[in-house]
Design a protein around this motif. Structure first.
Motif, mmCIF file in Angstrom:
data_model
loop_
_atom_site.group_PDB
_atom_site.id
_atom_site.type_symbol
_atom_site.label_atom_id
_atom_site.label_comp_id
_atom_site.label_asym_id
_atom_site.label_seq_id
_atom_site.Cartn_x
_atom_site.Cartn_y
_atom_site.Cartn_z
ATOM 1 N N TYR A 268 73.033 156.306 108.880
ATOM 2 C CA TYR A 268 74.488 156.103 108.838
ATOM 3 C C TYR A 268 75.135 157.304 108.173
ATOM 4 O O TYR A 268 74.760 157.707 107.055
ATOM 5 N N GLN A 573 82.177 150.919 107.122
ATOM 6 C CA GLN A 573 81.215 151.206 106.057
ATOM 7 C C GLN A 573 80.863 149.955 105.277
ATOM 8 O O GLN A 573 79.689 149.745 104.924
ATOM 9 N N ASP A 574 81.841 149.096 104.975
ATOM 10 C CA ASP A 574 81.529 147.876 104.243
ATOM 11 C C ASP A 574 80.681 146.920 105.072
ATOM 12 O O ASP A 574 79.820 146.217 104.548
ATOM 13 N N TRP A 576 78.429 147.866 107.325
ATOM 14 C CA TRP A 576 77.069 148.402 107.332
ATOM 15 C C TRP A 576 76.386 148.163 105.988
ATOM 16 O O TRP A 576 75.183 147.887 105.935
ATOM 17 N N SER A 577 77.112 148.248 104.893
ATOM 18 C CA SER A 577 76.516 147.992 103.581
ATOM 19 C C SER A 577 76.068 146.542 103.467
ATOM 20 O O SER A 577 74.993 146.246 102.929
ATOM 21 N N LEU A 580 72.911 146.120 105.485
ATOM 22 C CA LEU A 580 71.720 146.628 104.798
ATOM 23 C C LEU A 580 71.235 145.654 103.737
ATOM 24 O O LEU A 580 70.030 145.561 103.476
ATOM 25 N N SER A 581 72.167 144.939 103.109
ATOM 26 C CA SER A 581 71.763 144.018 102.045
ATOM 27 C C SER A 581 70.951 142.843 102.571
ATOM 28 O O SER A 581 70.242 142.195 101.810
ATOM 29 N N GLY A 585 68.327 146.626 107.970
ATOM 30 C CA GLY A 585 68.738 147.991 108.248
ATOM 31 C C GLY A 585 67.631 148.893 108.751
ATOM 32 O O GLY A 585 67.891 149.954 109.322
ATOM 33 N N CYS A 795 81.921 140.644 105.059
ATOM 34 C CA CYS A 795 82.135 141.602 103.981
ATOM 35 C C CYS A 795 83.057 141.052 102.912
ATOM 36 O O CYS A 795 83.478 141.785 102.024
#
Length: 825
Positions: A268, A573-574, A576-577, A580-581, A585, A795
């Motif tokens: 990313y 971006q939020d 994708w974060s 990942l959590s 990911g 998110c």
């Protein structure tokens, strides 16, 4: 004067041989004399004449040759030195099995093989002996990870099912999680399976043959055509590789009709927010082998868990897993491929909904003054009763009593009001019991893991009561009682005594015949139907789009088998974060969307309840639906799966039934398997129904039926006095044109009203029985509500999470967020 008829010979007129004059004409002379003319019998002869024996033999040989070439081309499309490797999923069906131990046998079976470990769960293997390449994927398994396994199986070519011989009884070799995942995978569409048995050497040699025969019997009951393989030594791993590379693979059209890719490397790259951009976004780079059909850089892609996105470019890096070094001139063009850039003018738009014209059909829009006056007129009245001498500050703590306007024209509010009234007339619950609503009740927890009972000893009563959810128990009991009453008395409700029937059923109408009476499909459509897309001929469009996707060519196309890197742009971006959590990911799937598959429409899917699901599901109840490659949350309505242009609405989806569910969702072309889930109180998912996609057709007419019942008071030969159906003469006059039917098959109509208490004189085709019941059928078309949520990572915290169902009609829109707890443990 007689008319003379002329006889004209037909095509079957007998023709005798001409006189043999001894002279013979050559073929060239015959062609010159004919000058291109064709004989009438040759011209009018049917083309499908019976073929001769040699022609049939030649045709069969040609068909067999074509099929053989197609099979060879399909087999050589993957697994070769210059194509994408065989993608195989290694799935253990018991928690006692370690999939890494099975991969150890496979990796060490050939000393000349080259093994590349991309991550802990993705490995590549090149076998020069077979001139083939293999790729193995190990999905995450465990409680709450069933959907991860299903996502991995969507893009795999084959699957290796691992069993153990030390599990004890043959019926216990598949544990609870393995049976649940296997059932879901079979419903979704299992890739080409192979069943391997491990730990057979640990069994007593005298019992090995019987143990293997018992396990084979269980496997044959699930997969009848599969033969059990052993995986105990290196030679068994070599046999497994040989079978993976040479077996006939099952064709799954839902996957083969679309480009798809397993992302083995994900990166990313965040970008600075542009002007007018509300949330920071970046580019997601996904690397892997492209499979299926060609992928255009201008078409949309779908990433499960993230959503739909556009591509920025497609690059072709060098293949790091190639079997041998390149020779002079070989694959040079592939290595030097320039990046494929997207054309903004040709890219597919991300717009999902149609934007209707508010001024269409010469509509007049009210002014701001008229809107303000209407709001003041329809404003809710707040009434407070306060004791004498109480101050305004003290009065503000008294709860408000809100009076609703009875003449509310909002379609959704009236629909909910009718459902609540139907519950009042049909169910057996008391006022103190909790009402059955649209919220998640988790009733399937009755079957799955509601209370954890230890096998070591008895559980105390206090501890058992603490683990029981009594609110869920009361809700489930009320739902079962309401469904049982509706099953005994289908669609029957009592006429309200405090409200005129002509007002209560003002939107209902009677039909002379449910099968043949006309119903305009474009009549009184809600505003949401102006936001969807519709095909003139859905089947023809589907065949054309699939054919164009398979034959796609051009400079902006990446072909199947290429090792490519997809640049997915504008990924928040939020989002994708949060993705990942969840631990996903490391790898993800990318599916290319066909034309129009991003736009919203009304989907009709055929569903059947699973055998282990016994709790009735109410219509408009929240369900998690997996349709093909998508997963979303909707509140469907159910109707009977019948022929004809009208379909009866079903209030409950009962066990053992087959119904058609209708809801708003993005377009998807069949074939597409359907899986329906419900969330349990422990956040796990239980599958309650499965089926397939029928069509995307907003013109499906779903009619909700209500039945008013009356009882004979006085019976004559052909007439009878009926009571308890209505309670005033005005209602009798209003429903006088409707036809009456009885439970014993009599047909009649209302003749006149008698008195002022609702008695009426009715005429029937024959004399009534004293125990018969007179029925009046009324119908109203119902529509699904615009409640759609993509199952993507949320998110926002739980308190700030957007809810589509709570928004007003003017502010409703598609919500692209859902709870991640529904998908993960």
């Amino acid at each position: 004067m007689a008319i003379e008829t002329i006889h004209r010979p037909g095509a079957l007129k007998q023709t005798n041989k001409s006189h043999k004059h001894g002279k013979h004409t050559s073929k060239r002379e015959l062609e010159r004399l004919a000058k291109g003319k064709v004989n009438l019998k040759t011209l009018t002869r049917r083309p499908n004449r019976q073929q001769s024996r040699d022609e049939r033999r030649q045709q069969a040989v040609q068909l067999r040759k074509n099929k053989r070439q197609e099979a060879i081309a399909l087999k050589r499309a993957i697994g070769g030195a210059l194509t994408a490797p065989f993608l195989t999923c290694v799935l253990p069906l018991n928690e006692m099995i370690d999939p890494n131990s099975a991969l150890a046998f496979i990796q060490g079976c050939d000393p000349e093989a080259t093994v590349t470990k991309v991550s802990e769960r993705i490995r590549y293997m090149n076998v020069p002996r077979f001139r083939q390449r293999f790729s193995f994927v190990i999905p995450e398994i465990g409680h709450g990870r069933e959907l991860n396994v299903l996502d991995a199986l969507k893009v795999c070519d084959s699957v290796v099912l691992l069993l153990t011989a030390v599990a004890g009884d043959a019926d216990e070799m598949i544990d609870k999680f393995g049976a649940k995942v296997l059932n879901m995978a079979l419903t979704q569409g299992l890739p080409t399976p192979m069943v391997c048995l491990m730990d057979l050497q640990s069994i007593n040699p005298k019992k090995r043959a019987q143990t293997k025969a018992n396990i084979q019997k269980v496997v044959s009951s699930i997969l009848p055509d599969e033969k059990l393989m052993e995986l105990e030594k290196l030679t068994d791993g070599l046999n497994l590789l040989r079978r993976i590379g040479g077996q006939k693979r099952k064709v799954m059209h839902n996957r083969s009709n679309r480009p798809h890719m397993l992302g083995e490397k994900v990166e990313y790259v965040a970008k600075a927010p542009e002007a007018g951009q509300d949330r920071p976004a970046g580019t997601l780079k996904v690397t892997g082998f492209l499979r299926g059909v060609p992928l255009s850089v201008n078409q949309l892609v779908h990433i499960p868990g993230l959503g739909d996105f556009q591509l920025e470019q497609i690059t072709s890096p060098s293949d790091p897993y190639r079997m041998r070094k390149l020779e002079d001139g070989e694959m040079s063009s592939c290595e030097e491929r320039p990046p494929i850039l997207a054309n903004p003018e040709l890219q597919t738009s991300l717009q999902r909904e149609n934007i209707p014209d508010e001024m269409d059909a010469e509509q007049t829009w009210p002014t701001e003054e008229e809107i303000a006056a209407s709001r003041d007129e329809n404003k809710k009245k707040i009434i407070k009763r306060v004791p004498k001498g109480m101050s305004d500050y003290q009065a503000s703590w008294i709860p408000d009593i809100v009076e609703e306007d009875e003449d509310d024209d909002d379609e959704d509010d009236e629909e909910d009001e009718e459902d609540e009234e139907d519950e009042q007339y049909m169910s057996c619950e008391s006022d103190t019991e909790s009402k059955v609503g649209d919220r998640d009740s988790g009733d399937e927890s009755v079957q799955y893991d509601q209370v954890s009972v230890s096998d070591d000893g008895p559980v105390s009563a206090d501890r058992y009561d603490k683990e029981i959810d009594m609110e869920e128990e009361r809700t489930t009991l009320a739902k079962i009682q309401a469904a049982k009453v509706d099953e005994i008395f289908p669609d029957e409700i009592d006429t309200p005594a405090d409200k005129p029937a002509r007002e209560r059923f003002v939107k209902y109408r009677g039909l002379e015949s449910f099968r043949s009476s006309p119903w305009d499909v474009k009549e009184n459509l809600p505003y949401d139907y102006a936001r969807v897309y519709q095909f003139k001929n859905f089947d023809h469009t589907k065949r054309r789009i699939v054919r164009e996707a398979q034959q796609k060519e051009g400079d902006d196309v990446a072909m199947p088998g290429w090792y490519v890197q997809l640049h997915v742009k504008n990924v928040p971006q939020d989002l994708w974060s949060a993705f990942l959590s969840t631990g996903n990911g490391e790898r993800l799937n990318v599916i290319g969307l066909l034309a129009h598959e991003h736009q919203m429409s009304v989907m009709n899917v055929c569903l059947k309840r699973t055998p282990n699901s016994t709790i009735p599901i109410k219509s408009k109840e929240r369900l998690i639906v997996q349709c093909g490659y998508r997963r979303f949350i909707v509140n469907p309505i159910y109707s009977q799966h019948t022929n004809g242009d009208k379909h009866k609405y079903e209030r409950y989806f009962r066990p053992g039934m087959t119904v058609v569910a209708t809801f708003f969702a993005p377009i998807q072309f069949p074939p597409a398997p359907i899986l329906c889930f419900r969330e349990n109180p422990d956040t796990s998912l239980s599958m309650v129904a499965s089926g397939s996609l029928l069509s995307c057709n907003p013109d499906r007419v779903v009619l909700k039926r209500v039945v008013l019942s009356g009882h004979p008071f006085k019976i004559n030969r052909e007439s009878a006095t009926i009571r308890f159906m209505f309670f005033n003469p005005e209602d009798i006059a209003y429903f006088k044109p409707c036809k009456l039917r009885t439970k014993l098959g009599r047909v009649g109509h209302i003749k006149e009203s008698l008195g002022t208490h609702g008695h009426m004189k009715c005429v029937f085709d024959s004399q009534l029985k004293s125990h018969d019941t007179v029925l009046l059928y009324l119908y109203k078309r119902v529509f699904p509500k615009w409640i759609y949520e993509d199952c993507v990572v949320s998110c926002q915290p739980d308190g700030d999470r957007a809810s589509t169902s709570s928004t007003s009609k003017s502010e409703r829109s598609v919500t692209f967020k859902a709870k991640v707890e529904m998908m993960q443990e």
